[in-house]
Design a protein around this motif. Structure first.
Motif, mmCIF file in Angstrom:
data_model
loop_
_atom_site.group_PDB
_atom_site.id
_atom_site.type_symbol
_atom_site.label_atom_id
_atom_site.label_comp_id
_atom_site.label_asym_id
_atom_site.label_seq_id
_atom_site.Cartn_x
_atom_site.Cartn_y
_atom_site.Cartn_z
ATOM 1 N N LEU A 108 0.630 -1.149 -0.007
ATOM 2 C CA LEU A 108 -0.031 0.000 0.046
ATOM 3 C C LEU A 108 0.843 1.243 -0.084
ATOM 4 C CD1 LEU A 108 -2.893 0.634 0.007
ATOM 5 C CD2 LEU A 108 -2.891 1.006 2.518
ATOM 6 N N GLY A 109 2.136 1.217 0.614
ATOM 7 C CA GLY A 109 2.905 2.218 0.428
ATOM 8 C C GLY A 109 3.656 2.468 -0.883
ATOM 9 N N ILE A 110 3.835 1.544 -1.580
ATOM 10 C CA ILE A 110 4.380 1.331 -3.005
ATOM 11 C C ILE A 110 3.114 2.303 -3.861
ATOM 12 C CG2 ILE A 110 4.631 0.247 -5.003
ATOM 13 C CD1 ILE A 110 7.016 0.086 -3.162
ATOM 14 N N VAL A 111 1.962 2.020 -3.504
ATOM 15 C CA VAL A 111 0.680 2.565 -4.116
ATOM 16 C C VAL A 111 0.822 3.925 -4.002
ATOM 17 C CG1 VAL A 111 -1.563 2.710 -4.815
ATOM 18 C CG2 VAL A 111 -0.454 0.577 -4.367
ATOM 19 N N LEU A 112 0.831 4.283 -2.522
ATOM 20 C CA LEU A 112 0.773 5.759 -2.030
ATOM 21 C C LEU A 112 2.172 6.590 -2.874
ATOM 22 C CD1 LEU A 112 -0.103 7.993 -0.280
ATOM 23 C CD2 LEU A 112 1.427 7.234 1.266
ATOM 24 N N SER A 113 3.242 5.909 -3.028
ATOM 25 C CA SER A 113 4.339 6.615 -3.740
ATOM 26 C C SER A 113 4.061 6.819 -4.932
ATOM 27 C CB SER A 113 5.709 5.540 -3.371
ATOM 28 O OG SER A 113 6.023 5.302 -2.092
ATOM 29 N N GLU A 114 3.401 6.048 -5.661
ATOM 30 C CA GLU A 114 3.214 6.361 -7.117
ATOM 31 C C GLU A 114 2.288 7.353 -7.084
ATOM 32 O OE1 GLU A 114 0.296 4.972 -10.772
ATOM 33 O OE2 GLU A 114 0.661 3.515 -9.148
ATOM 34 N N ILE A 115 1.281 7.499 -6.178
ATOM 35 C CA ILE A 115 0.154 8.631 -6.269
ATOM 36 C C ILE A 115 0.821 9.945 -5.948
ATOM 37 C CG2 ILE A 115 -1.826 9.388 -5.402
ATOM 38 C CD1 ILE A 115 -2.797 6.652 -5.121
ATOM 39 N N LEU A 116 1.663 9.758 -4.672
ATOM 40 C CA LEU A 116 2.199 11.324 -4.646
ATOM 41 C C LEU A 116 3.320 11.834 -5.663
ATOM 42 C CD1 LEU A 116 2.219 10.810 -0.639
ATOM 43 C CD2 LEU A 116 0.763 11.705 -2.322
ATOM 44 N N GLY A 117 4.039 10.675 -6.070
ATOM 45 C CA GLY A 117 5.264 11.112 -6.856
ATOM 46 C C GLY A 117 4.835 11.345 -8.290
ATOM 47 N N THR A 118 3.833 11.066 -8.902
ATOM 48 C CA THR A 118 3.617 11.183 -10.283
ATOM 49 C C THR A 118 3.523 12.610 -10.688
ATOM 50 O OG1 THR A 118 2.472 9.032 -10.558
ATOM 51 C CG2 THR A 118 2.106 10.773 -12.310
ATOM 52 N N ALA A 294 14.650 1.167 -2.917
ATOM 53 C CA ALA A 294 14.900 2.340 -3.824
ATOM 54 C C ALA A 294 14.937 2.017 -5.316
ATOM 55 C CB ALA A 294 16.548 2.873 -3.401
ATOM 56 N N ARG A 295 15.247 0.631 -5.613
ATOM 57 C CA ARG A 295 15.401 0.160 -6.871
ATOM 58 C C ARG A 295 13.744 0.068 -7.268
ATOM 59 N NH1 ARG A 295 20.598 -3.907 -6.912
ATOM 60 N NH2 ARG A 295 22.130 -2.256 -7.192
ATOM 61 N N ILE A 296 12.926 -0.532 -6.593
ATOM 62 C CA ILE A 296 11.295 -0.382 -6.663
ATOM 63 C C ILE A 296 11.020 0.941 -6.686
ATOM 64 C CG2 ILE A 296 9.212 -1.064 -5.792
ATOM 65 C CD1 ILE A 296 11.053 -3.442 -6.565
ATOM 66 N N GLY A 297 11.477 1.942 -6.111
ATOM 67 C CA GLY A 297 11.199 3.203 -6.379
ATOM 68 C C GLY A 297 11.605 3.704 -7.502
ATOM 69 N N GLY A 299 11.705 2.068 -10.558
ATOM 70 C CA GLY A 299 10.760 1.635 -11.273
ATOM 71 C C GLY A 299 9.459 2.348 -11.172
ATOM 72 N N LEU A 300 9.233 2.741 -10.019
ATOM 73 C CA LEU A 300 7.901 3.661 -9.672
ATOM 74 C C LEU A 300 8.138 5.073 -10.763
ATOM 75 C CD1 LEU A 300 6.897 3.157 -6.256
ATOM 76 C CD2 LEU A 300 5.498 2.430 -7.981
ATOM 77 N N GLN A 301 9.272 5.490 -10.481
ATOM 78 C CA GLN A 301 9.470 6.786 -11.140
ATOM 79 C C GLN A 301 9.305 6.605 -12.690
ATOM 80 O OE1 GLN A 301 13.528 8.462 -10.750
ATOM 81 N NE2 GLN A 301 12.843 10.332 -11.785
ATOM 82 N N GLY A 302 9.701 5.445 -13.250
ATOM 83 C CA GLY A 302 9.529 5.199 -14.619
ATOM 84 C C GLY A 302 8.127 5.158 -15.143
ATOM 85 N N LEU A 303 7.071 4.655 -13.810
ATOM 86 C CA LEU A 303 5.653 4.584 -14.155
ATOM 87 C C LEU A 303 5.153 5.996 -13.881
ATOM 88 C CD1 LEU A 303 2.898 3.472 -14.062
ATOM 89 C CD2 LEU A 303 3.240 2.956 -11.585
ATOM 90 N N ALA A 304 5.709 6.914 -13.078
ATOM 91 C CA ALA A 304 5.266 8.311 -12.750
ATOM 92 C C ALA A 304 5.286 9.030 -14.000
ATOM 93 C CB ALA A 304 5.921 8.855 -11.718
ATOM 94 N N HIS A 305 6.512 8.920 -14.588
ATOM 95 C CA HIS A 305 6.756 9.966 -15.701
ATOM 96 C C HIS A 305 5.988 9.401 -17.058
ATOM 97 C CE1 HIS A 305 9.609 12.272 -13.529
ATOM 98 N NE2 HIS A 305 10.278 11.407 -13.153
ATOM 99 N N ALA A 306 5.920 8.202 -17.152
ATOM 100 C CA ALA A 306 5.039 7.510 -18.223
ATOM 101 C C ALA A 306 3.630 7.832 -18.146
ATOM 102 C CB ALA A 306 5.195 6.081 -18.031
ATOM 103 N N GLU A 307 3.124 8.084 -16.793
ATOM 104 C CA GLU A 307 1.922 8.322 -16.582
ATOM 105 C C GLU A 307 1.443 9.620 -16.908
ATOM 106 O OE1 GLU A 307 -2.095 8.328 -15.939
ATOM 107 O OE2 GLU A 307 -1.329 6.282 -15.409
ATOM 108 N N LEU A 308 2.308 10.598 -16.253
ATOM 109 C CA LEU A 308 2.232 12.036 -16.290
ATOM 110 C C LEU A 308 2.268 12.465 -17.891
ATOM 111 C CD1 LEU A 308 1.846 14.488 -14.813
ATOM 112 C CD2 LEU A 308 4.338 14.873 -14.822
ATOM 113 N N GLY A 309 3.163 11.897 -18.692
ATOM 114 C CA GLY A 309 3.179 12.160 -19.981
ATOM 115 C C GLY A 309 2.261 11.806 -20.909
ATOM 116 N N TYR A 310 1.427 10.461 -20.604
ATOM 117 C CA TYR A 310 0.397 9.892 -21.347
ATOM 118 C C TYR A 310 -0.741 10.615 -21.262
ATOM 119 C CZ TYR A 310 -3.048 6.714 -22.546
ATOM 120 O OH TYR A 310 -4.444 6.198 -22.968
ATOM 121 N N GLN A 311 -0.909 11.217 -20.136
ATOM 122 C CA GLN A 311 -2.107 12.014 -19.618
ATOM 123 C C GLN A 311 -2.264 13.359 -20.472
ATOM 124 O OE1 GLN A 311 -3.630 12.948 -15.785
ATOM 125 N NE2 GLN A 311 -3.163 10.991 -15.108
#
Length: 596
Positions: A108-118, A294-297, A299-311
Motif C-alpha cells: 500500500l505504501g508503494i501505491v501511495l508513492s506512485e500517487i504522490l510522486g507522479t 530504492a530500486r523499486i522506487g 521503477g515507480l519513477q518510470g511509471l510516474a513519468h510515463a503516466e504524467l506524459g501519457y495524460q
C-alpha cells in the motif's frame, strides 16, 4: 491548477480485480484492510497529489533548490506541502506500529508513492528516501537505535538518506574511502565526502538521518571491508531530543538535467559522529535493504513519468486539429480532424498506454511479493516470494525506467514542436525521467545482477519459481479459446526464457564476456515476458467482467484492445532481443580499444 488526474480506476483494477488485494491482505493477517478502506486512503492521497503537489512541480523545476550559508532551501511551497503530508499521517502508513506506524502492508505504501510522486517526483523523493532509511533501521538496527530514530522518522519529523557514492567509487563501492574511526564511547568518527546524495540537505524537517557506508581502519580491502553507519545531521540525546549539529556540511548542490526541486548534494563528513548499524564489514549486504527498496522506487519513477506524459499526450491528441483522417473526415464540422484519428499518433498513444498500465502491474506485482517475503507465516511461501522478488527487483528497476523513458519521450513526440516548449511540461517530464535509468545502479548494472547473480548465480533456481508460476497460469487457461492466441505466445516465450538462460550459461563457461554481452538484452526480454504474463492475466479478468458489468464495458473493452496491441506490437520486440543475445560477445569484443 494542474490538469493531472490520479488514475484511480486503473489503480483499483490492478489492485482489487487483477491481484485480489483484499484476499492478499487477509492472507497477511490484515482482513480489516478491505477495498473500502484502501480506496479511502487512495482517494485522500489523490486529492493531496492533485491539489497540493501537482502545482508545485513546474515551480520546483524553474526555481530549484538553493544553497544559502551552508543550508539548502527548497522551492516555495515544498516545506508547507511536506508539513501537510506529515499532518495527514502519510509517512506512518506502512511502518511498524511499535514505533508509531500504522503497520499496513508495504504494497500500500508503494501505491501511495506512485500517487504522490507522479505529478512532482522531485518532492516525492524527500519522503521516499525516508521510507528506505526507516526500513533499513527496522531491519538492521539495534533496539536502542530503533527507539532513538524510528518514532521521529515514522512521524515525518525527521527524514533520511542513503550515502553511498564517492567521486572515485560509483557502482564499484569496494573503492570507497570514507573512514570510520572508533571512539572510546562506542561511536565512530566518520570522515569522507559523498556525492550525488538525493535529499541530502533541505529545510523540510528538523533533522536528517544519513545511512552511510564507510570503512573501518582494519577492514579488508574491497566490498568485504565496508560497514554501515547511522549518522544524524543533528545529534540526538537518549530521550530523542535534538542536541548540537553534527560535523556534516553540504558544500554544493549538483547541477542536474532534471528533478531540480530535489537537492542532490555533496556532503562532507568532517569527523561526524556515527554509530554502527548492523554487523562490522557487512555494510554492503545490509545496504541492499535500502537499495532494493530504492530500486523499486526507481521503477515507480518510470511509471510516474510515463503516466504524467501519457495524460498530457492523450488530452492534446483529442483536442489538436491537424489534417483529415486517411479514410475521410471524422469531424466534418471542424476545420480538421483531431490528431488522435491518425494511425501513427494512435501507435504512440497505445504504446504509452500499454507500457503505463503494464509497468503499474509489474510494480504492484513485485510489491505483493515483497509483502509475502516479509509477513506470510508459511516459511516456504516466504522463501519463494523472496526468491521471485530477487528476480523481479532488477527488472522493475531497469525495465520500468527504460520503458518509462520511452513512454515519456513518445508523449513529447505526440505534441510535435509544442512538446519541446516548456509550458506543456513534457520537456521537464522527460528531463526528470532520465535519471531513473541511472541511479540505484544503471540498466547495465541491474542486468548483470539479474543474469549473473539472480539467474546464473543460483543455478536458475530463482527464475524457475517465476517460470513455474507462469506455467501454472497457462495451464489454468487451457481450453479458453478467447485467450488461446496470446496464451500460445506467452507459453512459447516462457519456455524460451529458460532455454536462453541455459544457453548463456553454457557459453559463459567458455567465455565470461558472454554474460555481460547478453545481460541488457536479457533483462529487457525478461521484462517483456513478465508484462505479457500480467497483460494476459488482465485480459482474462477483463473478459470475465465485460459482460457482467455493462456500466464498465468501455473500461474492460479498452483493456482487451490494449492486450491485443501489446501482444501484436510490443511483445515481438523479443524476437530481435533473442537474435542479439544469440549473436554472442564476439561482435562486441573484437574491435581493439584504440579503434573506437
Amino acid at each position: 491548477m494542474s490538469n493531472y488526474q490520479t488514475p484511480l480506476r486503473d489503480i483499483n483494477f490492478t489492485l482489487f480485480e487483477l491481484f485480489k488485494y483484499s484476499d492478499h491482505c487477509a492472507h497477511l493477517g490484515q482482513p480489516s484492510l478491505d477495498k473500502e478502506l484502501a480506496n479511502a486512503f487512495l482517494a485522500e492521497a489523490a486529492h493531496f497529489s492533485e491539489d497540493v503537489l501537482a502545482p508545485l512541480g513546474p515551480l520546483g523545476d524553474q526555481l530549484g533548490c538553493r544553497l544559502v550559508d551552508g543550508d539548502v532551501i527548497t522551492p516555495p511551497g515544498f516545506k508547507e506541502a511536506y508539513q501537510r503530508y506529515c499532518d495527514a499521517g502519510w509517512p506512518t502508513l506502512s511502518r511498524s506500529s511499535v514505533y508509531g506506524g500504522q503497520g499496513l502492508p508495504q504494497s500500500l505504501g508503494i501505491v501511495l508513492s506512485e500517487i504522490l510522486g507522479t505529478p512532482n517526483w522531485a518532492w516525492g523523493m524527500y519522503a521516499g528516501l525516508s521510507q528506505g532509511a526507516m526500513h533499513t533501521i527496522e531491519t538492521h538496527g539495534s533496539l536502542h537505535q530503533k527507539q532513538r530514530y524510528l518514532p521521529a522518522l515514522i512521524s515525518g519529523r525527521w527524514t533520511g538518506t542513503m550515502c553511498l557514492t564517492e567521486s572515485q567509487a560509483g557502482s564499484d563501492l569496494g573503492l570507497l574511502r570514507t573512514k570510520a574511526t572508533p571512539n572510546p564511547d562506542g561511536s565512530y568518527k566518520i570522515t569522507g565526502t559523498k556525492i550525488f546524495i538525493s535529499s541530502g540537505d533541505h529545510d523540510l524537517a528538523e533533522n536528517i538521518v544519513h545511512i552511510v557506508l564507510a570503512r573501518l581502519p582494519d577492514a579488508p580491502a574491497g566490498t568485504k571491508g565496508v560497514s554501515l553507519f547511522v549518522v544524524p545531521k543533528v545529534l540526538v540525546g537518549d530521550a530523542g531530543e535534538l542536541l548540537e549539529p553534527n560535523q556534516i556540511n553540504c558544500s554544493a548542490i549538483e547541477h542536474k538535467m532534471g528533478i531540480h526541486g530535489n537537492a542532490t548534494c555533496v556532503l562532507n563528513f568532517d569527523g561526524a559522529t556515527g554509530w554502527l548499524l548492523g554487523d562490522v564489514n557487512k555494510g554492503l549486504n545490509q545496504m541492499f535493504t535500502f537499495m532494493n527498496l530504492a530500486r523499486i522506487g526507481s521503477g515507480l519513477q518510470g511509471l510516474a513519468h510515463a503516466e504524467l506524459g501519457y495524460q498530457t499526450a492523450r488530452r492534446y491528441a483529442r483536442e489538436r486539429l491537424q489534417m483529415r483522417a486517411p479514410a475521410g473526415p471524422k469531424y466534418p464540422d471542424k476545420a480538421a480532424d483531431p490528431i488522435i484519428v491518425h494511425p501513427d499518433v494512435r501507435r504512440m498513444l497505445l504504446t504509452q498506454k500499454v507500457l503505463v498500465e503494464g509497468i503499474r502491474m509489474l510494480c504492484y506485482f513485485a510489491s505483493l511479493k515483497m509483502d509475502l517475503s516479509q509477513h506470510t507465516a508459511d516459511v516456504s511461501e516466504r522463501d519463494a516470494a523472496s526468491d521471485v522478488l530477487g528476480v523481479l527487483t532488477p527488472i522493475v528497476k531497469a525495465f520500468s525506467s527504460e520503458a518509462g523513458f520511452e513512454s515519456a519521450n513518445l508523449a513529447l513526440q505526440c505534441l510535435g514542436g509544442h512538446g519541446y516548449i516548456r509550458e506543456w511540461g513534457l520537456e521537464q517530464n522527460l528531463r526528470d525521467c532520465r535519471i531513473a535509468t541511472l541511479y540505484e545502479g544503471t540498466t547495465g548494472i541491474q542486468a548483470l545482477d539479474l543474469l549473473g547473480r539472480k539467474v546464473l548465480g543460483t543455478g536458475g533456481k530463482t527464475l524457475a519459481i517465476l517460470i513455474d508460476e507462469v506455467d501454472r497460469f497457462c495451464a489454468d487457461c487451457e481450453g479458453d479459446t478467447q485467450l488461446a492466441p496470446h496464451l500460445a505466445q506467452l507459453a512459447t516465450l516462457n519456455q524460451q526464457w529458460q532455454d536462453l538462460s541455459l544457453s548463456i550459461a553454457a557459453k559463459a563457461l567458455q567465455n565470461p564476456d558472454e554474460i555481460g554481452a547478453a545481460a541488457v538484452d536479457y533483462l529487457m526480454y525478461s521484462g517483456y515476458v513478465v508484462l505479457a504474463y500480467l497483460w494476459l492475466r488482465a485480459e482474462k479478468v477483463a473478459r470475465e467482467k465485460v459482460d457482467l458489468s455493462p456500466g464498465n464495458a468501455d473500461f474492460y473493452n479498452a483493456k482487451l484492445a490494449s492486450a491485443d496491441f501489446y501482444f501484436a506490437r510490443i511483445l515481438p520486440r523479443t524476437l530481435g532481443l533473442v537474435q542479439m543475445m544469440e549473436s554472442g560477445a564476439g561482435n562486441l569484443m573484437s574491435l581493439s580499444e584504440d579503434s573506437f
